[in-house]
Motif scaffolding. Structure first.
Motif, PDB file in Angstrom:
ATOM      1  N   TYR A  14      22.428  23.998  47.651  1.00  0.00           N
ATOM      2  CA  TYR A  14      22.097  24.903  48.764  1.00  0.00           C
ATOM      3  C   TYR A  14      23.014  24.695  49.963  1.00  0.00           C
ATOM      4  N   ASP A  15      23.174  25.768  50.731  1.00  0.00           N
ATOM      5  CA  ASP A  15      23.946  25.723  51.965  1.00  0.00           C
ATOM      6  C   ASP A  15      22.971  25.377  53.099  1.00  0.00           C
ATOM      7  N   ARG A  32      18.229  28.738  58.836  1.00  0.00           N
ATOM      8  CA  ARG A  32      17.926  30.016  59.476  1.00  0.00           C
ATOM      9  C   ARG A  32      16.490  30.471  59.267  1.00  0.00           C
ATOM     10  N   GLU A  35      23.199  25.284  56.360  1.00  0.00           N
ATOM     11  CA  GLU A  35      23.132  26.190  57.518  1.00  0.00           C
ATOM     12  C   GLU A  35      22.283  27.417  57.202  1.00  0.00           C
ATOM     13  N   GLU A  36      22.454  27.916  55.988  1.00  0.00           N
ATOM     14  CA  GLU A  36      21.691  29.096  55.580  1.00  0.00           C
ATOM     15  C   GLU A  36      20.195  28.772  55.535  1.00  0.00           C
TER      16      GLU A  36
END
Ligand SMILES: C[S@@+](CC[C@H](N)C(=O)[O-])C[C@H]1O[C@@H](n2cnc3c(N)ncnc32)[C@H](O)[C@@H]1O
Length: 411
Positions: A311-312, A318, A314-315
């Motif tokens: 997983y990213d 959000r 930063e995403e």
């Protein structure tokens, strides 16, 4: 005979608290759960013993209570099931221990709340911030159905593994040697990068049963966490943890046999508490603990696990309440997100249903953020009636005070 009429009147039942009950809030919850289970009682001078003085449903109390070791001289189901514990922590019995998630509920408290909320077998409880799955395990053990929601795929995975592995334990156990072989062949113990896990990832991809695949994916994440947090040898950790995990799932089966459980159904979904994928008035009760304002960064805390899952970060940040935004904006966003979440909780709860929220204040730049008051104000604004506000204060090392409140509302 216990609780029955004799020529002299009703013979009282003696109920003794479990030794680990030490705090005032626990005594309060113990009294409330007995009351909810229909018992009339007096607390004796020593505070550790109660006398139940009515003809209560002895068997149901013995099966359900969380804070008592014996009732009428008989050992409670809860005390018996907590003996199935592979860890040194009294709270981490059965599968509760799997993965060191920060901010876990105290399982005993959740069992008491399930009683206090008057939830019966086949009723449905919602935890819309399910985290490590504590509510799901405790509901399952009492035959109560549970819907668990979390935005985090790591929380969804933990909750599923803790409650679903029991149904696939034969296949899981049969694959242990293959799992250990492919794990050992996968890494150099210096870095557990995606490249180096190829052999183990191929093994995972070969597993058709999702419950088995989730179990072995979790075993990998527990070992990564052991390496990252404690500097342990990752292969040794995998061997040890996968054995312990299998042992704990088998304990679940043994406890179920010994105590004749009828498991509740568990449905864990990755979804957003601000927009619940549930119908209006569809759940009988809610037990949950939202993020305590911006107190804990759930993404940074488990960054190694999210990276291993691909997983990213930063995403993910959000959508994660309490983590979104920067600076003081974070508090404003938290408040907006929680107002939406409270609205959703109110919408999906049946009329008259009870909702328990465990929440604490946070500190931002030396100032207290009054999340408890915020929660009460907004829930009451929606039409919830506050029935109880139970304060839990614990002093830790160096007089550091940790406090949170359990708020019980009625719709
Ligand atoms: C205090 S923890 C819950 C811990 C849980 N009671 C336990 O026993 O492990 C709060 C949870 O809220 C989740 N969360 C944050 N934002 C969310 C959102 N938008 N929707 C659903 N869950 C969210 C986090 O991933 C975290 O697991």
């Amino acid at each position: 005979m216990i609780g029955e009429k004799s020529p002299e009147g009703i013979i009282p039942l003696q109920a003794k608290l479990i030794e680990n009950v030490q705090f005032i809030y626990e005594l309060a919850l113990a009294e409330l759960e007995l009351e909810a289970l229909g018992a009339k009682f007096t607390v004796t001078n020593g505070l550790r013993e109660f006398i139940l003085d009515n003809q209560c449903d002895f068997n149901s109390i013995l099966k359900r209570v969380a804070y008592f070791k014996t009732i009428g001289g008989k050992v409670t189901d809860y005390y018996k099931l907590t003996r199935y514990n592979r860890t040194k922590s009294v709270n981490q019995y059965l599968t509760h221990w799997i993965y060191p998630y920060k901010g876990k509920f105290h399982p005993q408290m959740i069992r008491a709340l399930l009683n206090i909320l008057n939830l019966a077998e086949e009723d449905t409880v919602l935890d819309n911030f399910i985290g490590s799955g504590t509510t799901a395990v405790e509901a399952q053990l009492l035959g109560i159905n549970c819907i668990g929601i979390d935005i985090s795929p790591l929380c969804v995975l933990q909750s599923k593994v803790k409650t679903e592995s029991i149904y696939a334990i034969t296949q899981i156990e049969a694959l242990k040697e293959e799992a250990v072989d492919s794990f050992s062949a996968s890494n150099s113990d210096t870095l557990f990068s995606r490249q180096e896990t190829k052999k183990y990832d191929d093994f995972l991809s070969s597993l058709n049963d999702k419950r088995v695949r989730n179990f072995y994916l979790m075993a990998k994440l527990v070992s990564i966490s052991d390496k990252e947090r404690r500097g342990r040898d990752i292969t040794q950790s995998f061997i040890r943890n996968s054995s312990l995990m299998i042992g704990s799932v088998k304990d679940y089966a043994s406890a179920a046999k010994e105590l004749d459980f009828h498991f509740g159904k568990v449905d864990i979904k990755q979804a957003d508490a601000r927009n619940l994928p549930l119908d209006d008035e569809s759940v009988d009760g809610i037990i949950t603990s939202p993020p305590y304002s911006i107190a804990l960064d759930y993404i940074v805390n488990d960054a190694h696990a999210f990276r291993a899952l691909g997983y990213d970060l930063e995403e993910m940040k959000r959508e994660c309440i309490g983590v979104r935004g920067r600076g003081s904006d974070r508090i404003w966003l938290y408040n907006q997100d929680m107002i939406k979440s409270f609205q959703e909780m109110y919408r999906v709860l049946k009329k008259g249903g009870l909702c328990a929220i465990v929440i604490g204040n946070a500190t931002y730049q030396g100032q207290e953020v009054r999340t408890i008051e915020f929660t009460i104000r907004n829930c009451e604004g929606l039409g919830f009636r506050l029935l109880k506000n139970i304060n839990k204060i614990i002093y830790g090392l160096y007089n550091v005070m940790q406090t949170d409140n359990t708020l019980i509302f009625q719709k």
